[in-house]
Design an enzyme around this catalytic site. Structure first.
Site, PDB file in Angstrom:
ATOM      1  CG  LEU A   1       6.658  19.406   5.811  1.00  0.00           C
ATOM      2  CD1 LEU A   1       6.264  18.380   6.851  1.00  0.00           C
ATOM      3  CD2 LEU A   1       7.239  20.666   6.475  1.00  0.00           C
TER       4      LEU A   1
ATOM      5  CD  GLN B   1      -2.999  -0.622   2.373  1.00  0.00           C
ATOM      6  OE1 GLN B   1      -2.619  -0.274   3.478  1.00  0.00           O
ATOM      7  NE2 GLN B   1      -4.283  -0.739   2.057  1.00  0.00           N
TER       8      GLN B   1
ATOM      9  NE  ARG C   1      -1.863   5.085   2.024  1.00  0.00           N
ATOM     10  CZ  ARG C   1      -2.571   4.342   1.184  1.00  0.00           C
ATOM     11  NH1 ARG C   1      -3.688   3.729   1.558  1.00  0.00           N
ATOM     12  NH2 ARG C   1      -2.203   4.222  -0.071  1.00  0.00           N
TER      13      ARG C   1
END
Lengths: 330, 330, 330, 330
Positions: free
Chosen positions: B239, B123, B249
């Site tokens: 970043l 993933q 996520r």
């Protein structure tokens, strides 16, 4: 390089994506339209067809954009009036390839549908400059299909090349390896179905009552599958990045199981953009990068000097590699 | 959000990358140097330490570049004299976040060492804008470590969310699931070692004579491993892309097994760039994208109209989602 | 390759980004901290300093992440136990470079502040795998600085190379060219200030009353500037992509005005990662890609055959290029 | 949103890329072929035609890959059997858009030929996820075409928005601005030709004898051009990144001169993928990101509380922006 245009064998998989049954492929191939876009008859011939790879895998061309002329057209935007005298398209394409002018090759695009073992997919995905839609085992149930090597591909760890394979196994040893791989894959897959409660018949132990059990979440159950299980994806990339993929994966050092995909795609390249494909072979695939020291060795040899490894300034390994390229004894 | 700065538990793995034994980490942490570069003491505190995730995984900060001030500095290059009046750094960072000015956030970079199950790695790798060096099972032998869920994470397929998990299992059902996962992973791993001829002791059947057999090529043997086997990689990103990763996520819809990594990384974010982390929470993580129709519904409600789903022009699902965001009964 | 560590000449520009005055640079250089991160003293020596390029340009290292050892560390994650015998870091780095294993080099990162003419910036930005924050002429007023070539750089269009320059001009012709470039740039800049109503003194015609006129929007006024006007940006990229940039832009075929930037950056590379820099020179910068046909020619020559262009199967141009590489008469 | 399918006005430019004369466009449009690929008649209608933008610019669709159905097809690969119940394509596309499932939209690709002023090209190129071949002023001579704003576009620097334009100019002031821009552009272009020795007629001063002078290298002469000079390029991107471009550049805060290009491309989007275009409008273009604090304000208002800026916890500016979105007085 030739692509089998004949229909691929029937695919009985009930779970595959919706456009890969023989009937669906035939239906898609029967539908045609008129277009003003660049069209490549040799690609139309194989469009949507499964080109078989390994034991259950395939590559299918789903769409393409551009052709050799589109590379030339993009280059001429850059060079405009200044290129009046480069009269031949082939000459221009070869010039672009030789001098690493890569952006005109980015103006063509291809979309493939690929079925491949998960461990191959994990190598392939490292090529980041591509678009991918993979079959999701969070949403869907994986097919009962896993890769098992042919006996002549079962080989020992290479002693010379830390990442490759060496001598082949004896037939009975190979058979034992394949049996073991099959047994583990089948057991893991059967248990996967049992976890999902999708397989009413066989519980792994007698006490389990299938009908009443809840099915385990697919996103969890999938972790029980082995890495040779087949997955599939749509993969789209431009011609420049496709050739970069081929350069790394059609190489003899690439693992056999991804190289056979690269070889089928190299055949597709030949159909799609034959002039580019030839330039790619001449200036990339069958070309060599010769180091500063290597060039110095060649110059000295051509000047008549008898250079050996010691006098070359190269390590033994580099010297061997250079002599192999030059077709000379190390 | 807080990161445990205490030393992680000892890692006995003999095969891991060379800098993850407790002794090596302690040695690396003991070496310091003087630098003119932006330095974040809260990051130095945890540098190189294993932050544990799942049963065998971890996240370690290996290096970082920049801090909140580096975001501001990059933005001021763009705005130059024109921004004299935006006096406060926090205000500027919040402005950048609110108005999707993403490039100043790309000016900071972080490098993590992560140990994670292969199905999670699959993933994770879909985030293409990152640099990755993964442990190679073509070169090296995988560790005997595989993820097994905690009993309270064993849950049924969700009926509402086609890609998620729903109700938890009963303890005995959960135990059965975990046992099955363990047995399959252990058997596959033992057979993997047998194929490699790395495990002299136990052959899968009595006839096999370990000592004389050739070891199967590593690139082949690995296909026998299950998808919950742990792998590891160095992962480096900027970043901006780190926050994009976290947005997807650390979301409640993400699978638990990747979300716990995202949560540890969110803690690292808080240490590293606290002003950016707060703006990220306010304008991304805990913000909502409201559709054209949703905005219309809100405006009508605020004007005193009693809007229901029928009158909203929304599907039942969209209506439910909107009412949930607004904290109202659907 | 050596980088002048001495302080650069004062920069009087009033409009530049906030950290480029001599005083600000000195202040930034005076501030130090302790870090556990990899640190390169030779980079610390030049950190923040302006390294002059062309007449008003510069390159400044603003930050860096990693060093030669970080490349090795990332490679060892991939190869793990399998690489026990590659004992020397330099040997491993050279192996990675020779065999196009590029991902370990992506694990180092550098951030530069660059001042450069707009026409150079337009070439540079074609390297897409980088992070950029450019001074914005929508927000801010551009400085009165434009590039004028040195007399010995004023040259005619090359007849041999459609994209390059050929013979130099006579001194008086060169002076005339430079004068014309200066006059046009100065007039356009003066009119730019007039459009902005930032320059109270000189209106382009007597009727214009500066004080009462509205200033034209900056985003419009900027279109009046010439392409040799200086802009500036923060530019951040990884070591692999930095070397790709250098390979194309430090090449003799690159335009002089970008090549001088590449040369300063090549010096920075040498300070930062000396082992990588040397491998890069040997296997990329001073190496050559020899085509399939070129290899065939070399093999035949080494076997004693007297090959000429006709017998080579190469075009006249390719033959010339190959003979140049081999140091032989065409 | 509608695209003029009528033929664009004749383009007399002698230097343009080879396929943009009226005759060449007509010839290209006349050639058709049969294809099995997805074909969009509304795109075929406008293929190759110049859609005019600004005073000399245009957008031409050169090629496209895929359609709305191709987005659905890619999504179904991901979701496989699990999506049986999402029966309608439009519903699936809207679901994908709403939940930021972006990869299926990457499966369509478009290639445009664009003519645009250099200062617009410099904004545009910041979108890095695209393929570009730009007309090269190192190889070729730029056309005598530069952008001059319409009088109603000549406006003062905005006092509210540091990067935008505010009140329009009086007609005579606007005319004065346009005259000045024209004079400078024309003088710079004439001097550019003189430097190249391409303009036999008019030397900038009487002493210069055109015939004998060497022409300055094109790569140098180009620096004398102003930033409103037109350039052109082929630009190819996928549908996801095209929408990202539109989201930023069709926004009212984008500079007018790039926004008009975005608007023409938005019309093309509507022709190409009408279902996706509608979902994009509903969930992106006309949607709003509401911050954590903004959602709190809305919830309190809907619960009957009279919230003002002070009680909201927002800055004055954020409060104003939120009230504007909600259609309420600030």
């Amino acid at each position: 390089m030739s692509v089998p245009a004949a229909p691929a064998p029937p695919n009985a998989s009930p779970n595959g994506s919706p456009d890969t049954s023989d009937a669906e492929i035939a239906e898609a191939r029967a539908a045609t339209a008129t277009t003003r876009r660049p069209t490549v008859p040799a690609m139309e011939d194989i469009l949507f067809q499964r080109l078989p790879v390994l034991d259950h895998g395939f590559v299918r061309v789903v769409d393409y954009m551009g052709d050799d002329a589109a590379v030339v057209q993009a280059a001429r935007v850059s060079y405009g009036r200044g290129t009046k005298q480069v009269s031949q398209d082939a000459g221009l394409i070869r010039y672009l390839m030789r001098h690493w002018h890569t952006t005109p090759f980015e103006m063509c695009e291809i979309k493939l549908h690929v079925k491949l073992p998960i461990f191959v997919a994990r190598q392939w995905i490292r090529h980041r400059t591509a678009n991918v839609n993979e079959y999701s085992a969070r949403y869907s149930i994986m097919d009962r299909e896993f890769y098992l090597p042919e006996p002549d591909q079962v080989a020992a760890q290479s002693s010379a090349n830390r990442q490759g394979r060496g001598d082949g196994f004896q037939p009975d040893e190979a058979a034992q390896v394949i049996d073991l791989l099959r047994q583990d894959a089948e057991r893991c897959y059967a248990d996967y179905l049992w976890l999902l409660n999708e397989d009413e018949g066989e519980a792994p132990d007698a006490d389990a009552a299938g009908a009443d059990r809840p099915g385990l979440a697919r996103e969890l159950a999938r972790m029980n599958l082995t890495l040779n299980t087949y997955t599939q994806w749509y993969w789209k990339t431009d011609l420049h990045n496709l050739m970069h993929f081929l350069r790394l994966r059609a190489d003899p050092h690439a693992q056999y199981e991804i190289r056979v995909y690269a070889e089928v795609i190299a055949d597709i390249l030949q159909r799609w953009v034959p002039i580019t494909a030839e330039a790619f072979r001449d200036y990339r695939l069958e070309a060599e990068q010769i180091s500063r020291t290597g060039l110095d060795v060649i110059r000295r040899m051509l000047a008549g000097e008898a250079v050996d490894q010691k006098a070359s300034g190269m390590s033994a390994r580099e010297w061997r590699e250079l002599m192999a390229v030059l077709g000379r004894p190390a």
